[in-house]
Design an enzyme around this catalytic site. Structure first.
Site, short mmCIF file in Angstrom:
data_model
loop_
_atom_site.label_atom_id
_atom_site.label_comp_id
_atom_site.label_asym_id
_atom_site.label_seq_id
_atom_site.Cartn_x
_atom_site.Cartn_y
_atom_site.Cartn_z
N ASN A 125 -17.39 1.12 54.84
CA ASN A 125 -18.82 0.44 55.03
C ASN A 125 -19.67 -0.66 54.06
O ASN A 125 -19.88 -1.28 54.41
CB ASN A 125 -19.94 1.37 54.77
CG ASN A 125 -19.96 3.21 56.01
OD1 ASN A 125 -19.42 2.61 56.30
ND2 ASN A 125 -20.34 3.86 55.51
N SER B 236 -22.56 8.19 52.61
CA SER B 236 -21.54 7.04 53.09
C SER B 236 -22.03 5.96 52.16
O SER B 236 -21.62 4.95 51.92
CB SER B 236 -22.27 6.15 54.53
OG SER B 236 -22.49 6.97 55.71
N HIS C 277 -15.60 11.19 53.43
CA HIS C 277 -16.33 10.75 54.02
C HIS C 277 -15.64 10.72 55.87
O HIS C 277 -15.04 9.48 55.53
CB HIS C 277 -16.57 9.02 53.49
CG HIS C 277 -17.35 8.31 53.97
ND1 HIS C 277 -17.11 7.20 54.52
CD2 HIS C 277 -18.77 8.67 54.56
CE1 HIS C 277 -18.24 6.56 55.49
NE2 HIS C 277 -19.00 7.06 55.68
N GLU D 238 -12.12 8.70 53.94
CA GLU D 238 -12.66 8.62 52.86
C GLU D 238 -12.68 9.68 51.52
O GLU D 238 -14.05 10.01 51.48
CB GLU D 238 -13.59 7.28 52.29
CG GLU D 238 -12.96 5.92 53.29
CD GLU D 238 -13.90 5.01 53.32
OE1 GLU D 238 -13.36 4.21 53.04
OE2 GLU D 238 -14.53 5.59 52.78
N1 LIG Z 1 -23.56 8.40 61.36
C1 LIG Z 1 -22.89 8.21 60.81
O1 LIG Z 1 -22.08 7.37 61.57
C2 LIG Z 1 -22.19 8.35 59.97
C3 LIG Z 1 -20.88 8.01 59.91
C4 LIG Z 1 -20.26 8.99 58.56
C5 LIG Z 1 -21.11 9.59 57.47
N2 LIG Z 1 -22.50 9.83 58.27
C6 LIG Z 1 -22.75 9.89 56.95
O2 LIG Z 1 -23.39 11.21 57.43
C7 LIG Z 1 -24.73 12.30 56.96
C8 LIG Z 1 -25.35 12.99 57.42
O3 LIG Z 1 -25.74 11.37 58.89
P1 LIG Z 1 -25.56 11.95 60.59
O4 LIG Z 1 -25.94 10.34 60.91
O5 LIG Z 1 -25.70 12.80 61.24
O6 LIG Z 1 -27.39 12.22 59.98
P2 LIG Z 1 -28.23 12.90 61.70
O7 LIG Z 1 -30.01 12.46 61.10
O8 LIG Z 1 -27.85 13.06 63.00
O9 LIG Z 1 -27.82 14.41 61.30
C9 LIG Z 1 -28.44 15.03 60.02
C10 LIG Z 1 -28.84 16.47 60.61
O10 LIG Z 1 -28.76 17.04 59.40
C11 LIG Z 1 -29.93 18.39 59.34
N3 LIG Z 1 -30.76 18.84 58.21
C12 LIG Z 1 -31.56 17.66 57.40
N4 LIG Z 1 -32.23 18.58 56.09
C13 LIG Z 1 -31.23 19.83 56.87
C14 LIG Z 1 -31.21 20.60 55.02
N5 LIG Z 1 -32.16 21.21 54.77
N6 LIG Z 1 -30.70 22.14 56.00
C15 LIG Z 1 -30.01 21.93 57.06
N7 LIG Z 1 -30.15 20.55 58.16
C16 LIG Z 1 -30.92 19.79 57.72
C17 LIG Z 1 -31.22 17.44 60.54
O11 LIG Z 1 -31.55 18.68 61.22
C18 LIG Z 1 -29.97 16.58 61.37
O12 LIG Z 1 -29.89 17.70 62.37
C19 LIG Z 1 -25.05 10.88 56.22
O13 LIG Z 1 -25.15 11.46 54.88
C20 LIG Z 1 -24.41 9.79 56.90
O14 LIG Z 1 -24.78 9.08 55.64
C21 LIG Z 1 -23.51 9.38 59.12
#
Ligand SMILES: NC(=O)c1ccc[n+]([C@@H]2O[C@H](COP(=O)([O-])OP(=O)(O)OC[C@H]3O[C@@H](n4cnc5c(N)ncnc54)[C@H](O)[C@@H]3O)[C@@H](O)[C@H]2O)c1
Length: 595
Positions: A192, A121, A142, A154
């Protein structure tokens, strides 16, 4: 011919990854879904099952299609399973080192022609790309939360990304039913960058106890028609993710203090209060991963603690003859109050009388009111041209438009005319309510009632309490709002109250982004409507509100806070100087002549 993607990988099955798996599998693409441990894999699998079961229950997905969707997903622990895929989307936590490590590993494991995408993000896609030997094949993809629902993706192109890679992923987005907006590699991209300053500001207002959790969220939902309030949205995003995004945006985005994470966010993350995913964040949920809010110690009592002591109000005076005053006279009349409308003279009274009658007639035509109720409402209204007529009302609502000092003079007169115990309310948002209150000898009875325009349509009223307002006065205002069928949000006496304080800086930031040439007005409007579910994009909204109104509001916020990030965008100033004020003048950010 765009490249075919038949098999893709998704790394990390948390809030975003599980949703991204669903998007691909729903659209006939085979997915290798990867986590780093069996328990995390099981959680990802359960999230996917919950989401698809919900879609079936809502009639949005046939059972057979759900089963076919699941059969396309191959759940695996470890990146080695990704050697067969055409594209990988990484969705692990927002930490640069972790992402760089994963990309270096993906580079080793995946076929040379595999495209590697990050769902980051806020981190630099370029920094992630250079951890591989194929930076030209690395892009940002994204997705927005929840990925199966939000239409926007995005596409982030770095200075190294190959043009055909961008073309291929854009075509893939279209196949997934998404709208791609392609942009350069800047902290927060479009959505964002505009969203997180607002979310962080909302946390600070809550942290400062300026407004309650429920009132803050209600203000933005009802006042701006947003799908969720900011605190509920933070719980959906995940507070740990939001914290990291803000932190990165602060570092990458010019150290704008508005992006320095509010201290409360860090405390909550440390305490394990991560939002929906952990079952508790700003709100409490019935279990981890659930969206069902359950009561907790912050839930307001059905009858607010300050409800006692509300005074009886049967007669209301409304001062003014503009659009707001017209709306209010009709609103109070319909709700059963005896109304005294005070204008500047007989001519104005005739004008406002006609306008009130027309709007009630319109309601009757639309079937929202019957003729007898309209006649009764009109019979409850009396028309006056002097303040003396307000001697025995229980509530006065001032809705005049005037220059400096007008309100103070008016309230000083009301102080002489009105009986004791009357609630005196100003609808103005242009000066602190306490300045109006101190023009009277009874500041405890003075507060702000900020009706968001158009008053007849927007179901929200900000009840602005000054440092001198009494609990009885607040309780009375709440009761009156309830009788009008409006939601009252009680807040302190600061520039912009809740809604404007959160809305206008976001609009101003959008203007700055346009000014910087990062994206077009259409691209920015798309990002907010399709990525965040906003009813209108910032430029469509600015043209509707009026650029002069937005500039005045922004100037007031800047004057009070002295926050450099709140200085009005020069482009906004220039457009106002040029007379391009929006729809009203035929031109604002867009040309409305001939539309
Ligand atoms: N939460 C949101 O609203 C949102 C929206 C758009 C983008 N993002 C982006 O998406 C990405 C993930 O965010 P999220 O909110 O889903 O996080 P999250 O914490 O909910 O999930 C992350 C997952 O990654 C897994 N993980 C960690 N290390 C790992 C590895 N080495 N191999 C495989 N899996 C692994 C974890 O077990 C976890 O299930 C981030 O970069 C975030 O900025 C988040």
């Amino acid at each position: 011919m765009a490249r075919e993607f038949t098999r893709v990988g998704v790394v990390g099955l948390g809030t975003m990854g599980a949703g991204i798996v669903e998007v691909f599998a729903r659209n006939g693409v085979d997915v290798v879904a990867v986590e780093n441990s069996e328990p995390a894999l099981a959680r990802g699998r359960a999230t996917l099952a919950r989401s698809t079961d919900r879609a079936v229950a809502r009639g949005k997905l046939a059972e057979a299609d759900r089963d076919a969707l699941h059969s396309r997903v191959d759940f695996q622990v470890g990146l080695d399973a990704l050697h067969t895929v055409d594209l990988v989307v990484e969705a692990v936590p927002e930490h640069l080192d972790l992402k760089r490590r994963i990309f270096a590993e993906l580079d080793r494991v995946c076929r040379p022609d595999t495209i590697l995408a990050t769902n980051t993000s806020s981190l630099s896609v370029t920094d992630i790309a250079v951890a591989t030997n194929r930076p030209q094949q690395v892009v940002g993809l994204h997705f927005f939360n929840p990925a199966p629902v939000m239409k926007l993706v995005e596409v982030v192109r770095t200075v190294i990304t190959a043009a055909e890679v961008v073309d291929d992923v854009e075509a893939l987005c279209a196949r997934l039913g998404k709208v791609a907006v392609t942009i350069g590699d800047r902290a927060g991209f479009i959505a964002n960058a505009l969203l997180f300053g607002y979310l962080n500001h909302a946390v600070s207002l809550f942290e400062a106890r300026y407004v309650t959790r429920e009132d803050l969220d209600a203000a933005m939902r009802l006042g701006c028609r947003l799908p969720m309030g900011p605190l509920a949205l933070l719980d959906l995003i995940g507070l740990d993710t939001a914290y990291e995004i803000l932190n990165t945006m602060y570092r990458r985005g010019g150290r704008d203090r508005r992006h320095a994470p509010a201290p409360l966010l860090r405390q909550m993350v440390t305490a394990g209060l991560l939002g929906r995913k952990s079952g508790r964040g700003f709100y409490t949920y019935d279990k981890p991963g659930s969206s069902k809010v359950v009561p907790d110690e912050w839930t307001p009592a059905a009858t607010p603690a300050d409800a006692d002591g509300a005074r009886e109000v049967t007669r209301v005076g409304v001062i003014g003859a503009g659009t707001l005053a017209t709306g209010l006279v009709g609103l109070f009349g319909r709700a059963g109050y005896q109304v005294v409308s005070v204008t500047g003279g007989a001519e104005e009274s005739t004008g406002i009388g006609g306008a009130v009658r027309d709007s009630l007639d319109e309601e009757v035509r639309r079937g929202g009111l019957d003729g007898a109720d309209r006649d009764a409402a009109l019979a409850r209204i009396t028309w006056a041209a002097t303040l003396d007529q307000l001697a025995d009302v229980d509530l006065v609502v001032e809705a005049v438009t005037g220059g400096p000092g007008v309100e103070q003079t008016l309230f000083a007169s009301l102080d002489e005319i009105c009986k004791p115990g009357v609630l005196l309310a100003t609808t103005s948002s242009s000066l602190p309510v306490i300045e109006v209150a101190m023009a009277t000898g009874r500041p405890a009875d003075v507060l702000g009632l900020h009706f968001v325009d158009p008053a007849a349509a927007v179901p929200l009223v900000e009840v602005v309490r000054t440092v001198r307002t009494s609990a009885e006065a607040t309780a009375t205002a709440r009761a009156v709002c309830a009788a009008l069928g409006r939601t009252a949000v009680v807040c302190g006496d600061r520039a912009g109250f809740v809604v404007d304080a959160l809305l206008f800086p976001y609009l101003n930031d959008a203007v700055r982004m346009l000014e910087a040439g990062y994206a077009t007005a259409d691209g920015i409007d798309h990002a907010m409507t399709l990525g965040c579910g906003y009813p209108t994009g910032p430029f469509a909204l600015l043209d509707a509100i009026g650029l002069d109104v937005a500039l005045a509001a922004q100037r007031a916020l800047y004057r009070e806070s002295r926050e450099p990030g709140l200085a009005p965008a020069p482009l906004l100033e220039h457009l106002v100087t040029a007379g391009y004020l929006g729809r009203g003048t035929g031109r604002g950010f867009r040309d409305h002549t001939g539309r």
